[in-house]
Write an enzyme that holds these catalytic residues in place. Structure first.
Site, PDB file in Angstrom:
ATOM      1  N   PHE A  80       0.820  -1.207   0.000  1.00  0.00           N
ATOM      2  CA  PHE A  80       0.000   0.000   0.000  1.00  0.00           C
ATOM      3  C   PHE A  80       0.857   1.261   0.000  1.00  0.00           C
ATOM      4  CE2 PHE A  80      -2.583  -3.224   2.210  1.00  0.00           C
ATOM      5  CZ  PHE A  80      -3.564  -3.352   1.246  1.00  0.00           C
ATOM      6  N   ASP A 134      -0.923   2.319  18.806  1.00  0.00           N
ATOM      7  CA  ASP A 134       0.224   1.436  18.549  1.00  0.00           C
ATOM      8  C   ASP A 134       1.451   1.890  19.325  1.00  0.00           C
ATOM      9  OD1 ASP A 134       1.448  -0.772  17.459  1.00  0.00           O
ATOM     10  OD2 ASP A 134       2.035   0.229  15.605  1.00  0.00           O
TER      11      ASP A 134
END
Length: 702
Positions: free
Chosen positions: A48, A173
């Site tokens: 991506f 994260d």
């Protein structure tokens, strides 16, 4: 060097002055926006896009980080939506970057159908590498973080979390890799907002799809795909636990789910201050309602000086109520059409689709319900643990090989090959002679005739279009083999140790006599670069009991070709991968059993093929990014439980059962992408090379 911006290019670095990428044929861009010169790839986002290190020529070549989004989207609506969300994300990140401990957004733009975000480069070392440095004892006695240091980390980062949470953003994260200690002032910076989420937005990923790093993210992220400020606080607590104990939460999660948080103190080497222990206890609560609801609460419990709130700003913790009174996103808003793209900021870019958990994280029910299954698998698994980490030099480790006695490991180091002692981690010698980067290394398990007599040899191939043969025992160069007209990226040696196969960007496979260095034959047939080769020996069909050598080659043309090594005749062309075939491994031949070929690809899949028929036996999915390397355990060729290992840019190594396709275990590289793997001949050791410039030695636990 000039870097190719094709996100699928497996080797993007090119020499200065090159106009067309030597690997993929894409026209090279010298400057993005006539301002940013891309130097090298920092990370791969699995097709991506990529993250690059670049120079800002308008600021005296000041370093910066460029995030690329290359959406492969069906239809104009999806692309338009992606660009719209990208612009909104840039605006939000620009606001967050006003904080001195969050990287500043420098620019966002579209160029050549790709989207880019340019971000301030933080000069420093992340806490994961800092921990590795300490544990190796470089410069001082090896040690973990003291409780005073953990307290300071919390006091440094909790105000940052308060800042982003007050703006409706959850990072999702937080882990040692995403916290950098700046060189200039030793302050901590929070990076990689790629998984972050604006809580006030009305779009989020589909329920049941987890975002974040397993072990560090809390149960609500894994189970429900939702995150709140309290979720970030759990991740910060798990990060501090890792630094304090040296025990990876990811490892504990794969073994016991969330059971470890209930008795986390048992992993301490000595008791810690009770005030800090109580804060850690509340950060690590499994139940979000029992956890700290704000960074300010945790800060105030840790410090005698309250964390004052800025004027005219309020902070609200999530309220879990069906009445709809809470301002945070609720489960009924979690669904979104699969064609949409969530542009999640300056880190990983996620295509919104209902992906199943990979095998080790399977099941859509609560994580606790998975624990029993994980433990059942553990009972029959081959369990490896990290035994040693070797600092491999100044460059990424592209290839590793392990000697027959398991005491010597070879690795590339730019233009050289280094030999290491696996027990001590010390460098034995450096082999010099190549004029450009070394791409592949292979050690011959069989002693062959050399000018110095019979001995063990090692072969290396390079961007300089040559192959060099070395004496493994003396380190001396035996000969240089020439013939390829482009970079040589793959090497394999026949079971009898007499033939060397090489694959090149010149689209050919060449066979060489290892004792003389003379070319046996050139094999053509691929329409693009050959990036992987493998050789095995077996009997084909019940009517033919004669063993023959079989060669397999994988290419960026997305095919695998199987050849008769003796004649060069094509036996099969295997099709099924949708991107470049990056790695091959072939099972040793055993009469009476169908041999198998294992292939790994940039499409993230691993495929197992029956070489007798050329049919696809099994498709394995589990890695979340490109497969870089495969290695079959040579010690279990007569067993019904044959295993192999796979490495990926997703920073993990997975061990699989060949016969059943079952995922046996997952090893976390806990650094950067895994670029190469090798099994010892006794199956007791796995060696991995990584883009973080390290070599890791994994030992089988008995």
């Amino acid at each position: 060097m000039i870097c190719c911006l094709n996100p699928d290019c497996p080797n993007p670095l090119n020499s200065d002055g090159t106009k067309i990428c030597e690997t993929c044929g894409t026209p090279l861009v010298k400057f993005l926006r006539n301002r940013f010169r891309v130097i090298r790839v920092l990370s791969d986002e699995g097709g991506f896009g990529r993250t690059y290190l670049a120079e800002d020529v308008d600021k005296l070549k000041e370093l910066c980080v460029i995030k690329q989004l290359a959406p492969k989207l069906p239809g104009s609506w999806a692309l338009k939506k992606a660009m719209e969300l990208f612009q909104k994300e840039a605006t939000r990140l620009q606001q967050l970057g006003e904080h001195s401990q969050i990287p500043t957004l420098l620019a966002y733009f579209e160029q050549d159908n790709y989207l880019y975000l340019v971000q301030q480069f933080i000069d420093g070392q992340n806490l994961s590498k800092e921990l590795q440095f300490r544990r190796r004892g470089i410069g001082k006695q090896a040690r973990l973080y003291a409780e005073s240091e953990i307290k300071q980390i919390l006091l440094d980062l909790l105000p940052v979390l308060k800042y982003i949470h007050q703006r409706g953003v959850v990072h999702r994260d937080i882990k040692p890799q995403n916290i950098i200690r700046r060189k200039k002032d030793r302050r901590l910076a929070l990076i990689d907002f790629g998984s972050s989420k604006q809580l006030t937005a009305r779009v989020q990923i589909k329920a049941g799809t987890s975002i974040g790093s397993h072990g560090y993210c809390p149960i609500e992220q894994i189970r429900d795909g939702v995150a709140f400020p309290a979720s970030d606080l759990f991740s910060l607590g798990a990060t501090c636990f890792h630094l304090l104990t040296g025990t990876s939460p990811f490892k504990l999660w794969t073994e016991n789910g969330y059971n470890w948080v209930n008795d986390w103190r048992q992993y301490l080497s000595h008791p810690i201050d009770e005030q800090l222990a109580l804060v850690m206890e509340k950060l690590l609560k499994k139940d979000i309602k029992q956890r700290y609801q704000s960074a300010e609460q945790a800060f105030n419990d840790l410090s005698s000086k309250p964390l004052d709130s800025p004027a005219n700003e309020s902070y609200e913790a999530p309220i879990f109520s069906p009445s709809g009174s809470n301002k945070y996103l609720k489960p009924q808003y979690l669904f979104f059409p699969l064609t949409a793209i969530a542009i999640l900021g300056l880190g990983q870019f996620w295509y919104l689709q209902a992906q199943k958990f990979t095998t080790e994280f399977s099941s859509s029910v609560a994580v606790d319900n998975q624990t029993s299954k994980i433990n059942q698998n553990k009972q029959r698994s081959q369990k490896f643990s990290l035994a040693n980490t070797i600092s491999g030099g100044l460059n990424s480790i592209l290839s590793v090989a392990i000697g027959p006695d398991s005491r010597i490991v070879a690795s590339n180091s730019n233009q050289t090959i280094k030999l290491w002692d696996t027990q001590t981690g010390r460098e034995i010698t450096t082999l010099k002679g190549h004029k450009s980067r070394v791409n592949a290394i292979v050690i011959n398990p069989v002693r062959v005739s050399t000018p110095q007599g019979f001995g063990k040899i090692i072969a290396s191939s390079s961007e300089d279009k040559t192959i060099k043969i070395w004496n493994l025992e003396t380190g001396s160069k035996i000969r240089t083999i020439t013939g390829h007209s482009d970079s040589v990226h793959a090497l394999a040696i026949s079971p009898d140790g007499k033939i060397l196969a090489s694959g090149s960007n010149d689209k050919t496979v060449r066979l060489w006599n290892l004792e003389t260095g003379k070319e046996i034959r050139t094999i053509t047939g691929h329409s693009s670069w050959v990036r992987s080769v493998a050789i095995s020996q077996f009997s084909i069909g019940s009517e033919n009991d004669n063993d023959i050598n079989i060669l397999a080659s994988g290419s960026t043309d997305k095919t695998i070709k199987v050849w008769n090594l003796s004649t060069g005749k094509l036996i099969h062309t295997l099709k099924g991968h949708t991107q470049s075939v990056t790695s091959l491994a072939m099972s040793p031949g055993v009469k009476g059993r169908s041999p198998v070929l294992i292939s790994g690809s940039a499409d993230r899949s691993i495929k197992i093929w029956d070489l007798s028929t050329g049919e696809l036996v099994r498709n394995l999915e589990g890695h979340t990014q490109s497969i870089t390397s495969l290695a079959i355990n040579p010690a279990n060729k007569l067993s019904n439980n044959k295993t192999f290992a796979s490495g990926s840019t997703d920073r993990t190594i997975k061990i699989w059962n060949i016969s059943t396709g079952e995922l046996i275990s997952t090893l976390s590289n806990d650094g950067e992408a895994v670029s190469s793997l090798a099994y010892s001949w006794d199956g007791e050791t796995i060696v991995s090379g990584s883009e973080d410039k390290t070599i890791k030695i994994w030992r089988l636990s008995h």
